[in-house]
Design a protein around this motif. Sequence first.
Motif, short mmCIF file in Angstrom:
data_model
loop_
_atom_site.label_atom_id
_atom_site.label_comp_id
_atom_site.label_asym_id
_atom_site.label_seq_id
_atom_site.Cartn_x
_atom_site.Cartn_y
_atom_site.Cartn_z
N ASP A 285 1.18 8.85 -5.00
CA ASP A 285 0.16 8.09 -4.30
C ASP A 285 -0.06 6.70 -5.20
O ASP A 285 -0.27 5.89 -4.76
N GLU A 286 -0.19 7.11 -6.56
CA GLU A 286 -0.27 5.89 -7.38
C GLU A 286 0.65 4.70 -7.34
O GLU A 286 0.32 3.67 -7.47
N LYS A 287 1.96 5.18 -7.10
CA LYS A 287 2.91 4.44 -7.07
C LYS A 287 3.07 3.66 -5.81
O LYS A 287 3.09 2.39 -5.60
N GLN A 288 2.59 4.17 -4.65
CA GLN A 288 2.35 3.63 -3.42
C GLN A 288 1.25 2.68 -3.28
O GLN A 288 1.49 1.43 -2.76
N GLN A 289 0.10 3.02 -4.03
CA GLN A 289 -1.28 2.04 -4.03
C GLN A 289 -0.66 0.91 -5.03
O GLN A 289 -1.15 -0.30 -4.59
N GLN A 290 -0.15 0.98 -6.04
CA GLN A 290 0.58 -0.08 -6.97
C GLN A 290 1.16 -0.96 -6.13
O GLN A 290 1.14 -2.04 -6.20
N SER A 291 1.99 -0.18 -5.29
CA SER A 291 3.18 -1.30 -4.42
C SER A 291 2.59 -1.87 -3.57
O SER A 291 2.62 -3.20 -3.16
#
Length: 379
Positions: A285-291
Amino acid sequence: MSKKIYLTRMGVMLTLAFSVNVKAEDYFLTATQKKELLLRGQLHDEQQRLYDIWIVPGYVVPLNHVESGWRNAGEALQRYRNPIFYSDLKKYSKETWRYGHKDILKEFTFTGTKKAWQTDMATASQRTQKRVFGWWLAYPWGVFEATTESVLRLATGIPVGITVSASAYTLLPVLYMSWPAGESLGYASIEGTTYPLVASAWNTMIVPPLALLGQQPAPQRADGFWMKQVDDPNLQALADVVIKWQRQLALNNSNNETVATKDKKAKIQQLYQQIKELEQQVQQDEKQQQSQHIKQLLVNAQQQKPQLEAELQSKGLSLAMLARNRQAIKVKMSVLNLSFEDLDKLLNVLLADGVPQNVLERPSNDKTDPLQRTLDVLH
């Protein structure tokens, strides 16, 4: 060296070694132990434990080297009868010729020299057209760099290339054809002759005092180097007892774990698995939000780029200055808590649409002079 010579020496040594009769329980070595020491450089004690004496090679081992050395010498000469030996010679000569005249002479020497002049002159022309600081030194400096690299390539490439190319059908075939004969001679002279002679001569000299004065071997007298205990028939019996005891101990201890304890362990494992799955989900989730955040940031940057350019112009700054000092600006922008990769994406948006970028940017503390530049080019 013939076996007859060995047998003669062995007879003399045995006569000397057996001249003193002692019993097995005495301090000195028995006749059997002396014989073992003479022949193999090893001996057994009364309990049939085997010991190896470091400085006694024996006669058996050197005699085996006579056989193996001459056998290896014959096998080395057998290569001359193998057709692959000659096809490999043709292949190696061809590869050496290609490497010498193509890779060294053509590519490294002449093509490399040509490219050096083209690259340095093009760089000098670009600096002159842009009227960079000290532009009037651009061509002299370019000639200096190109000349230095040319001297390196011509001075080393021509003699090395000619030497390698010429050796393809002269020196290489001679060395290649003589290698099996040299290898055979080495096996025959060193392993098959010299080593057995030296080892047997040393054995003849060192065994008498050890056989006459040596004391009965025992585990406490074996230091692991000068005299090493090689084997003990009781070791396997000892190991079998310990292994059996350990297996029985593990078997008796296997039932101590209660059912309740097993259930608790199973629940702990389930909780660990759930925590691991939750951590993986949070990371995704954090990776997707950062992207998504970076994508939106780049879109906003593209839309608001004109406002940034206007503000820079009002302060006497420009994106061209940013391009010339990209690395330094990127370091200063690290306070934004963005990775260098994301900062590069952001700067790519700002420096798009024909903004010149200085690919030769260097650290501000990187200095040079003619000698240093010569070393850099040669390196």
